[in-house]
Each structure stands twice: as structure tokens, then as C-alpha cells.
Design a protein around this motif. Structure first.
Motif, PDB file in Angstrom:
ATOM      1  N   LYS A 118      43.598  43.175  22.238  1.00  0.00           N
ATOM      2  CA  LYS A 118      42.397  43.467  23.022  1.00  0.00           C
ATOM      3  C   LYS A 118      42.725  44.506  24.096  1.00  0.00           C
ATOM      4  N   GLY A 119      42.089  45.658  23.976  1.00  0.00           N
ATOM      5  CA  GLY A 119      42.315  46.725  24.950  1.00  0.00           C
ATOM      6  C   GLY A 119      41.260  46.722  26.038  1.00  0.00           C
ATOM      7  N   TYR A 120      41.136  47.837  26.711  1.00  0.00           N
ATOM      8  CA  TYR A 120      40.182  47.992  27.807  1.00  0.00           C
ATOM      9  C   TYR A 120      38.751  47.969  27.281  1.00  0.00           C
ATOM     10  N   GLY A 121      38.545  48.603  26.105  1.00  0.00           N
ATOM     11  CA  GLY A 121      37.183  48.717  25.566  1.00  0.00           C
ATOM     12  C   GLY A 121      36.897  47.777  24.408  1.00  0.00           C
ATOM     13  N   GLY A 122      37.762  46.798  24.200  1.00  0.00           N
ATOM     14  CA  GLY A 122      37.567  45.863  23.081  1.00  0.00           C
ATOM     15  C   GLY A 122      38.783  45.870  22.171  1.00  0.00           C
ATOM     16  N   VAL A 134      46.568  53.675  14.624  1.00  0.00           N
ATOM     17  CA  VAL A 134      45.354  53.035  15.142  1.00  0.00           C
ATOM     18  C   VAL A 134      44.235  53.289  14.144  1.00  0.00           C
ATOM     19  N   LEU A 135      43.611  52.207  13.698  1.00  0.00           N
ATOM     20  CA  LEU A 135      42.512  52.326  12.728  1.00  0.00           C
ATOM     21  C   LEU A 135      41.158  52.348  13.435  1.00  0.00           C
ATOM     22  N   LYS A 136      41.060  51.571  14.521  1.00  0.00           N
ATOM     23  CA  LYS A 136      39.764  51.473  15.194  1.00  0.00           C
ATOM     24  C   LYS A 136      39.988  51.092  16.655  1.00  0.00           C
ATOM     25  N   HIS A 137      39.254  51.768  17.556  1.00  0.00           N
ATOM     26  CA  HIS A 137      39.355  51.419  18.974  1.00  0.00           C
ATOM     27  C   HIS A 137      38.133  51.931  19.718  1.00  0.00           C
ATOM     28  N   ASN A 138      37.949  51.393  20.924  1.00  0.00           N
ATOM     29  CA  ASN A 138      36.867  51.864  21.807  1.00  0.00           C
ATOM     30  C   ASN A 138      37.422  52.168  23.183  1.00  0.00           C
ATOM     31  N   GLU A 139      38.625  52.713  23.223  1.00  0.00           N
ATOM     32  CA  GLU A 139      39.250  52.986  24.515  1.00  0.00           C
ATOM     33  C   GLU A 139      38.650  54.247  25.144  1.00  0.00           C
ATOM     34  N   GLY A 143      42.769  56.325  27.375  1.00  0.00           N
ATOM     35  CA  GLY A 143      43.240  55.320  26.414  1.00  0.00           C
ATOM     36  C   GLY A 143      43.452  55.862  25.016  1.00  0.00           C
ATOM     37  N   ASP A 144      42.658  56.871  24.634  1.00  0.00           N
ATOM     38  CA  ASP A 144      42.800  57.364  23.258  1.00  0.00           C
ATOM     39  C   ASP A 144      44.087  58.180  23.057  1.00  0.00           C
TER      40      ASP A 144
END
Length: 191
Positions: free
Chosen positions: A94-98, A117-122, A127-128
Motif C-alpha cells: 500500500k503506497g501513498y495513493g493506494g 511496477v504493473l499498477k499504481h496511483n502514486e 512517487g512515480d
């Protein structure tokens, strides 16, 4: 009086016609969508498999083939010359954006190789940066015990991304857990 009743019937009739037209339109759209889904879903599934295969090849360039591991969902062994040279396993944290969903490549000795990384909302621009080689290569050849996020760089640990400590910790935790899982699995295979 009769005239009013007639107007009322017309109004009802036109509402009925509109409702019928809508029902027919919805039905036809449903059939088209279902048909399209039946045609495109296998293709979409193939695309997902291809994307995963490409990701695994990117992570373990030397592997000649990837074999699914029984009883371990989403786990693959990278094979070269008949030997397992790496495990590619799903990792999530679990990151900052989910949720940050990743694939981690780990040596059979339980050292990190790389991750994707496959998927993120950072946060864009902060964060990206976790996907960049500069951050990722800090993990190469590290055991789980060395995966600790620090703000002041050392050779032993993982330096946090500037302005994105939460993301850095999340990625590190996900990869560390994957490395620990592989180390445990590898040890059980040797017995």
C-alpha cells in the motif's frame, strides 16, 4: 369530453412506443456488447498473458522459459539450461495513493534481482520515480534483511525517493516480502 380521453390515449401510446423502442435498443446494444466481449475477451486475456510474459522476460533476461509453479498463484520459475535461475512472483503493497502492484524477480538464493511496477496511483513527478532504473537498481542482489529505507544513502540500504518516502517504503516492503517468500520456498525445495 371524448376528445380529451383520446388525447390521453395518444400520450400513453407514445410513452409506450418510446419505452418499447428503448427496450429494443437496450436489448440490441446488450447483444452487440456481449458479442463483442465474446470476441475481444479471449484477445484481452491473451494480451494480459503476453504483457506478463514480456514483463517476466524484461526482469529475467537470461531465462529461456518460464514455468508456472504449482500451488503458488502467480509464481513462475525462470529456467535456463534446465535449472531455475530466478523466481518471478507477484508483490503488492500500500503506497501513498493506494495499492502498488508489482512483479518481483528473485534469485533462488533469496536475493532481489529487479521489479516491475504493473499498477499504481502514486503522485506524478514524485512517487512515480519508483519505476526508474536509478531507484530499482538499489534492490539488485540485496537480501531481505538489507531492504530498509533510509534518507541518507548507504550502500547497504535503499535510499528513499526525494519527497516520496511513503512510496519508497511501500515498494521496499512489497519487494522484501516477495524475497522472503522466495527464500522460504527455496529452502523448502532443497529438503
Amino acid at each position: 369530453m371524448a376528445h380529451d380521453a383520446h388525447a390521453h390515449d395518444d400520450k400513453n401510446n407514445s410513452i409506450f412506443k418510446i419505452a418499447m423502442n428503448l427496450t429494443i435498443t437496450c436489448f440490441i446494444s446488450g447483444v452487440i456488447i456481449a458479442g463483442t466481449y465474446a470476441i475481444t475477451e479471449p484477445t484481452a486475456a491473451e494480451q494480459r498473458v503476453k504483457a506478463k510474459n514480456d514483463a517476466m522476460k524484461e526482469l529475467v533476461k537470461d531465462a529461456e522459459a518460464f514455468k508456472a509453479i504449482d500451488g503458488k498463484e502467480g509464481w513462475y520459475a525462470g529456467i535456463k539450461g534446465g535449472k531455475v535461475i530466478a523466481y518471478v512472483v507477484p508483490a503488492s503493497s500500500k503506497g501513498y495513493g493506494g495499492s502498488i502492484d508489482m512483479l518481483a524477480a528473485v534469485t533462488p538464493e533469496g536475493k532481489a534481482m529487479d521489479f516491475k511496477v504493473l499498477k499504481h496511483n502514486e503522485t506524478p513527478g514524485l512517487g512515480d520515480k519508483m519505476v526508474e532504473p536509478k531507484f530499482r537498481k538499489q534492490f539488485t542482489n540485496k537480501a531481505a534483511s538489507d531492504m530498509e529505507v533510509v534518507k541518507v544513502p548507504t550502500d547497504k540500504n535503499i535510499q528513499a525517493l526525494t519527497g516520496a518516502t511513503i512510496t519508497s517504503r511501500a515498494v521496499t516492503k512489497g519487494v522484501r516480502e516477495a524475497v522472503e517468500a522466495v527464500a522460504t520456498y527455496s529452502a523448502s525445495q532443497k529438503k
